[in-house]
Design a protein around this motif. Structure first.
Motif, short mmCIF file in Angstrom:
data_model
loop_
_atom_site.label_atom_id
_atom_site.label_comp_id
_atom_site.label_asym_id
_atom_site.label_seq_id
_atom_site.Cartn_x
_atom_site.Cartn_y
_atom_site.Cartn_z
N THR A 117 0.84 -1.20 0.00
CA THR A 117 0.00 0.00 0.00
C THR A 117 0.87 1.24 0.00
O THR A 117 1.86 1.32 0.73
N ALA A 118 0.52 2.22 -0.82
CA ALA A 118 1.24 3.49 -0.81
C ALA A 118 0.79 4.32 0.39
O ALA A 118 -0.37 4.27 0.81
N PHE A 119 1.73 5.07 0.97
CA PHE A 119 1.40 5.95 2.09
C PHE A 119 2.27 7.20 2.01
O PHE A 119 3.29 7.22 1.31
N THR A 120 1.87 8.23 2.72
CA THR A 120 2.62 9.49 2.75
C THR A 120 3.55 9.49 3.95
O THR A 120 3.10 9.56 5.10
N PRO A 121 4.86 9.41 3.75
CA PRO A 121 5.81 9.39 4.86
C PRO A 121 5.88 10.76 5.55
O PRO A 121 5.44 11.78 5.00
N PRO A 122 6.43 10.81 6.75
CA PRO A 122 6.60 12.09 7.45
C PRO A 122 7.39 13.08 6.60
O PRO A 122 8.42 12.74 6.01
N GLY A 123 6.89 14.31 6.50
CA GLY A 123 7.57 15.35 5.76
C GLY A 123 7.40 15.29 4.26
O GLY A 123 7.91 16.16 3.55
N HIS A 124 6.69 14.30 3.74
CA HIS A 124 6.47 14.18 2.29
C HIS A 124 5.10 14.75 1.94
O HIS A 124 4.17 14.71 2.74
N SER A 125 4.99 15.22 0.72
CA SER A 125 3.73 15.81 0.27
C SER A 125 2.95 14.89 -0.64
O SER A 125 1.90 15.27 -1.16
N ILE A 168 4.22 0.21 2.03
CA ILE A 168 4.22 -0.56 3.27
C ILE A 168 3.42 -1.83 3.07
O ILE A 168 2.47 -1.88 2.27
N ALA A 169 3.80 -2.89 3.78
CA ALA A 169 3.06 -4.15 3.79
C ALA A 169 3.33 -4.84 5.11
O ALA A 169 4.36 -4.59 5.76
N GLY A 170 2.40 -5.71 5.55
CA GLY A 170 2.57 -6.40 6.82
C GLY A 170 2.08 -7.83 6.76
O GLY A 170 1.21 -8.18 5.96
N TRP A 171 2.65 -8.67 7.65
CA TRP A 171 2.33 -10.09 7.69
C TRP A 171 2.26 -10.58 9.14
O TRP A 171 3.02 -10.12 10.00
N SER A 172 1.38 -11.50 9.41
CA SER A 172 1.44 -12.30 10.63
C SER A 172 2.15 -13.60 10.29
O SER A 172 2.02 -14.12 9.17
N VAL A 173 2.94 -14.11 11.24
CA VAL A 173 3.75 -15.31 10.98
C VAL A 173 3.51 -16.33 12.08
O VAL A 173 3.09 -15.98 13.20
N SER A 174 3.82 -17.59 11.78
CA SER A 174 3.48 -18.67 12.71
C SER A 174 4.66 -19.24 13.47
O SER A 174 4.48 -19.90 14.49
N ARG A 175 5.87 -19.01 12.98
CA ARG A 175 7.02 -19.67 13.61
C ARG A 175 7.63 -18.80 14.69
O ARG A 175 8.01 -17.65 14.43
N PRO A 176 7.76 -19.30 15.93
CA PRO A 176 8.39 -18.52 17.01
C PRO A 176 9.84 -18.19 16.65
O PRO A 176 10.47 -18.91 15.87
N PRO A 177 10.38 -17.10 17.19
CA PRO A 177 9.75 -16.29 18.25
C PRO A 177 8.82 -15.19 17.72
O PRO A 177 8.15 -14.55 18.50
N TYR A 178 8.81 -14.96 16.41
CA TYR A 178 8.05 -13.82 15.89
C TYR A 178 6.57 -14.15 15.71
O TYR A 178 6.19 -15.28 15.43
N ARG A 179 5.75 -13.12 15.86
CA ARG A 179 4.33 -13.22 15.57
C ARG A 179 3.94 -12.40 14.34
O ARG A 179 2.93 -12.67 13.71
N GLY A 180 4.76 -11.40 14.02
CA GLY A 180 4.43 -10.56 12.88
C GLY A 180 5.63 -9.76 12.42
O GLY A 180 6.62 -9.61 13.15
N THR A 181 5.57 -9.25 11.19
CA THR A 181 6.62 -8.39 10.65
C THR A 181 6.00 -7.42 9.66
O THR A 181 5.02 -7.73 8.99
N VAL A 182 6.58 -6.23 9.58
CA VAL A 182 6.09 -5.17 8.69
C VAL A 182 7.28 -4.57 7.96
O VAL A 182 8.37 -4.41 8.54
N LEU A 183 7.09 -4.26 6.70
CA LEU A 183 8.12 -3.67 5.85
C LEU A 183 7.63 -2.34 5.30
O LEU A 183 6.49 -2.24 4.83
#
Length: 368
Positions: free
Chosen positions: A123-131, A137-152
């Motif tokens: 998804t496109a988004f407006t970063p801080p200070g940008h017009s 940005i994109a995000g995921w939930s994950v199943s393998r410990p220790p992580y539960r999720g990650t975002v890029l």
């Protein structure tokens, strides 16, 4: 994957083997950047400043791959909670290309994340200070410990890209995505950039590339000798054209739309500028390194034909390597094979030596 091992894994073994041929200044050596642990740090070239603490995590290291701070990353940790901020030079492609590569590599890491469930599509988004909505940005939930999720998230800053990865052991993908705006706002962004270009996630190309069966590497020594020099001149010209003024983002007259071609090779993804039918970028890893394949009319004139040749340049964050041209548009696997052979010429595309072309006579006219 918030470490050097993860970064190098993303490049793939084939990519590492061919990139090992780069000049010493471009090798994938890691070094620590000294900075007071309790003070903000301003990245040397992009103008981005990062705090000593981010979302309750202390900054534990700032490191670089190669030299001249062209590929830098800072790690924040609290237990297994981790935020990594990467800043690297965008010597080829565009923000959507490198975001798509990062997404694809992350989703391939089943060994680290187990089952990966998208909860926020690209998804496109407006970063801080940008017009404009110049970030992705994109995000995921994950199943393998220790992580539960990650975002890029990726944000362009002129010729630089800022990539932020946040992985959590307590929050799923949705929870991290809700925290990401505050994380990005905690960074100090430069304010002297030109108006940014709105980003658009990469989609599949409407039609695949058509590869001829006749593509072969040029072998004539005389032609290769001239092609090495003209290819070096084109690389010099590209470096001059792409180099923006300090602190000012280069904005194209017409925004380029990149698409993803289904063509496959042993490493990387294939991307086309405005759905080009005769050129492509074979993007390795997720950190600005790629092979550019495009028509080169000069080789046709040298060979005394009416048909262009196709040049192959390996573009690193600080160097360009020029390889023997093809007689027609080569497939990605052919390009990978070509990159394992010696380059004809080397041109720095960063620093004060961008006018220097170094010819490798051992690569001219060798039997293949």
């Amino acid at each position: 994957m918030h470490d050097r091992a993860g970064r190098l894994f993303a490049m793939g073994l084939s990519s590492l083997a061919l990139l090992a041929a780069l000049p010493a200044a471009a090798q994938f050596t890691k070094s620590v950047i000294a900075a007071p642990a309790d003070q903000p740090y301003r990245f040397r070239h992009s103008g981005l400043a990062i705090p000593a603490e981010l979302d309750g995590m202390r900054r534990v290291a700032i490191e670089q791959i190669g030299g001249s701070e062209l590929d830098v990353f800072a790690n924040y940790q609290r237990g297994s909670e981790a935020v990594t901020i990467y800043v690297f030079r965008m010597a080829s492609g565009a923000a959507p290309v490198w975001f798509d590569r990062a997404r694809a590599i992350l989703e391939s890491r089943r060994d680290v994340y187990g089952t990966i469930t998208p909860i926020l599509p690209p998804t496109a988004f407006t970063p801080p200070g940008h017009s404009a909505a110049s970030g992705l940005i994109a995000g995921w939930s994950v199943s393998r410990p220790p992580y539960r999720g990650t975002v890029l998230a990726i944000v362009p800053l002129g010729e630089w890209l800022v990539k932020v990865r946040y992985s959590s052991t307590t929050l799923d993908g949705a929870g991290i995505a809700a925290r990401m705006p505050a994380v990005l706002a905690a960074l100090t962004w430069p304010t002297d950039l030109a108006a940014p270009v709105a980003a658009k996630p990469v989609a599949d190309c409407p039609t695949p590339l058509a590869f001829p069966t006749t593509a072969k590497v040029q072998r004539d020594p005389k032609m290769l000798s001239v092609a090495a020099f003209t290819g070096g001149l084109l690389a010099v010209g590209r470096a001059r054209k792409d180099k923006p003024k300090p602190g000012v983002a280069a904005v194209p007259a017409k925004p380029v739309i990149w698409c993803r071609d289904p063509a496959t090779g042993p490493a990387g993804g294939v991307y086309r500028e405005d759905a080009s039918a005769d050129s492509y970028l074979l993007a390795f890893s997720d950190s600005g390194r790629a092979a550019l394949v495009q028509p080169d009319p000069a080789t046709g004139r040298i060979a005394k034909t009416n048909l262009p040749g196709w040049s192959v340049n390996l573009i690193d964050v600080g160097n360009v390597l020029v390889y023997p041209p093809f007689t027609a548009l080569p497939r990605p696997r052919q390009v990978m094979d070509a990159l394992r052979r010696p380059a004809m010429a080397h041109v720095p595309n960063w620093g004060n030596d961008t006018n220097r072309i170094t010819i490798n006579p051992n690569a001219l006219g060798e039997k293949r």
